[in-house]
Design a protein around this motif. Structure first.
Motif, PDB file in Angstrom:
ATOM      1  N   VAL A   3       0.846  -1.190   0.000  1.00  0.00           N
ATOM      2  CA  VAL A   3       0.000   0.000   0.000  1.00  0.00           C
ATOM      3  C   VAL A   3       0.882   1.242   0.000  1.00  0.00           C
ATOM      4  O   VAL A   3       1.841   1.332   0.776  1.00  0.00           O
ATOM      5  N   VAL A   4       0.566   2.175  -0.897  1.00  0.00           N
ATOM      6  CA  VAL A   4       1.253   3.468  -0.967  1.00  0.00           C
ATOM      7  C   VAL A   4       0.242   4.534  -0.563  1.00  0.00           C
ATOM      8  O   VAL A   4      -0.726   4.784  -1.275  1.00  0.00           O
ATOM      9  N   ASP A   5       0.474   5.130   0.592  1.00  0.00           N
ATOM     10  CA  ASP A   5      -0.433   6.135   1.131  1.00  0.00           C
ATOM     11  C   ASP A   5       0.341   7.433   1.331  1.00  0.00           C
ATOM     12  O   ASP A   5       1.175   7.525   2.229  1.00  0.00           O
ATOM     13  N   PRO A   6       0.078   8.458   0.507  1.00  0.00           N
ATOM     14  CA  PRO A   6       0.825   9.711   0.654  1.00  0.00           C
ATOM     15  C   PRO A   6       0.621  10.382   2.001  1.00  0.00           C
ATOM     16  O   PRO A   6       1.447  11.176   2.434  1.00  0.00           O
ATOM     17  N   GLY A   7      -0.458  10.034   2.690  1.00  0.00           N
ATOM     18  CA  GLY A   7      -0.688  10.564   4.021  1.00  0.00           C
ATOM     19  C   GLY A   7       0.233   9.969   5.069  1.00  0.00           C
ATOM     20  O   GLY A   7       0.380  10.502   6.166  1.00  0.00           O
ATOM     21  N   GLU A   8       0.879   8.843   4.714  1.00  0.00           N
ATOM     22  CA  GLU A   8       1.775   8.156   5.648  1.00  0.00           C
ATOM     23  C   GLU A   8       3.237   8.271   5.236  1.00  0.00           C
ATOM     24  O   GLU A   8       4.116   7.714   5.890  1.00  0.00           O
ATOM     25  N   ILE A   9       3.514   8.964   4.148  1.00  0.00           N
ATOM     26  CA  ILE A   9       4.879   9.088   3.639  1.00  0.00           C
ATOM     27  C   ILE A   9       5.394  10.496   3.914  1.00  0.00           C
ATOM     28  O   ILE A   9       4.679  11.477   3.689  1.00  0.00           O
ATOM     29  N   ASP A  10       6.624  10.581   4.369  1.00  0.00           N
ATOM     30  CA  ASP A  10       7.245  11.891   4.615  1.00  0.00           C
ATOM     31  C   ASP A  10       7.795  12.425   3.294  1.00  0.00           C
ATOM     32  O   ASP A  10       8.993  12.371   3.019  1.00  0.00           O
ATOM     33  N   LEU A  11       6.867  12.904   2.463  1.00  0.00           N
ATOM     34  CA  LEU A  11       7.246  13.349   1.125  1.00  0.00           C
ATOM     35  C   LEU A  11       7.988  14.684   1.183  1.00  0.00           C
ATOM     36  O   LEU A  11       7.700  15.527   2.037  1.00  0.00           O
ATOM     37  N   PRO A  12       8.918  14.885   0.252  1.00  0.00           N
ATOM     38  CA  PRO A  12       9.602  16.176   0.182  1.00  0.00           C
ATOM     39  C   PRO A  12       8.679  17.229  -0.419  1.00  0.00           C
ATOM     40  O   PRO A  12       7.615  16.896  -0.958  1.00  0.00           O
TER      41      PRO A  12
END
Length: 197
Positions: free
Chosen positions: A45-54
Motif C-alpha cells: 500500500v502506498v499512502d501519501p498521508g503516511e509518507i514523509d514526502l519532500p
C-alpha cells in the motif's frame, strides 16, 4: 469454464488523496479488503498521508521517493484509488506518479474512483492518458462510486455491495491476466529498450 489462477501477482494499491478527513480511507479500505485474503495477490500500500514526502519542487534522491520507486518497481500491477476534485484528480497523486519513471513501464493499472454524480470517472479518464504516456497499460474495467457519501456507513462498510464487488472481481481478474502476461513479456524482452526516455 474458468481456469484456476495460481500465478501470484504483486500489486501496489495507491491512495490518491492526502487531505485531512479524506474519504479515501473508506474506499481504499474496502478495495484492500477485496484484494487481500487468500487470492492470487501480494499487496503493498502506498499512502501519501503516511509518507514523509519532500516539497513538490524536490525530485531526485530523497528517502521517501526512493522507497516509492522501490515499491513501484517491485509491483507487477497497480490499483489507484482516486477521488475527483473539480473534474480532475488530486495534485498529490500527480506528484506520486511523476516522482517515478521507468518503474511504471509495461505494467497494468486498474482504477477505483469515487465522487459525486460522475463517480470519479472524469479523473480516471485523465489518469488513463497520464499512465499511457508513462508506458503503463490502463485496463478497461474499473470500479466507480457515484454519490460516494451515501454508499458507505459510518464504520466504513459498503451498502448494497454486490454490484461493486462484482465490478471489483472483474477488474482484478483483468488486472491479473494483464500483469501475468506483461511480466512474462518483460522477462523475455525488457520493455525499457523500446521506451523513449
Amino acid at each position: 469454464m474458468h481456469q484456476k489462477v495460481d500465478t501470484r501477482i504483486r500489486l501496489a494499491l495507491i491512495y490518491g488523496s492526502s487531505r485531512e478527513g479524506r474519504f479515501c480511507d473508506k474506499v481504499a479500505g474496502w478495495a484492500i479488503s477485496q484484494i487481500a485474503g487468500d487470492g492470487p495477490f501480494d499487496l503493498a500500500v502506498v499512502d501519501p498521508g503516511e509518507i514523509d514526502l519532500p516539497p513538490r519542487h524536490v525530485s531526485g534522491k530523497h528517502p521517501a521517493l526512493e522507497e516509492l520507486r522501490s515499491i513501484i518497481g517491485w509491483a507487477d500491477g497497480f490499483v489507484v484509488v482516486t477521488p475527483e476534485y473539480n473534474r480532475g484528480y488530486p495534485a498529490i497523486l500527480k506528484f506520486l506518479i511523476d516522482a517515478v519513471g521507468p518503474e511504471w513501464r509495461g505494467k497494468p493499472v486498474g482504477f477505483v474512483s469515487y465522487g459525486g454524480i460522475s463517480g470519479g470517472l472524469r479523473a480516471v479518464e485523465q489518469l488513463r492518458l497520464v499512465f499511457g504516456e508513462l508506458h503503463a497499460a490502463p485496463i478497461r474495467d474499473g470500479v466507480a462510486f457515484a454519490d460516494v457519501w451515501s454508499r458507505f456507513d459510518a464504520e466504513g462498510a459498503l451498502r448494497d455491495a454486490d454490484r461493486a464487488e462484482q465490478a471489483m472481481a472483474t477488474m482484478l481478474a483483468q488486472l491479473h491476466w494483464w500483469a501475468s502476461a506483461l511480466r512474462k513479456a518483460r522477462e523475455s524482452v525488457p520493455y525499457g529498450q523500446f521506451a523513449a526516455a
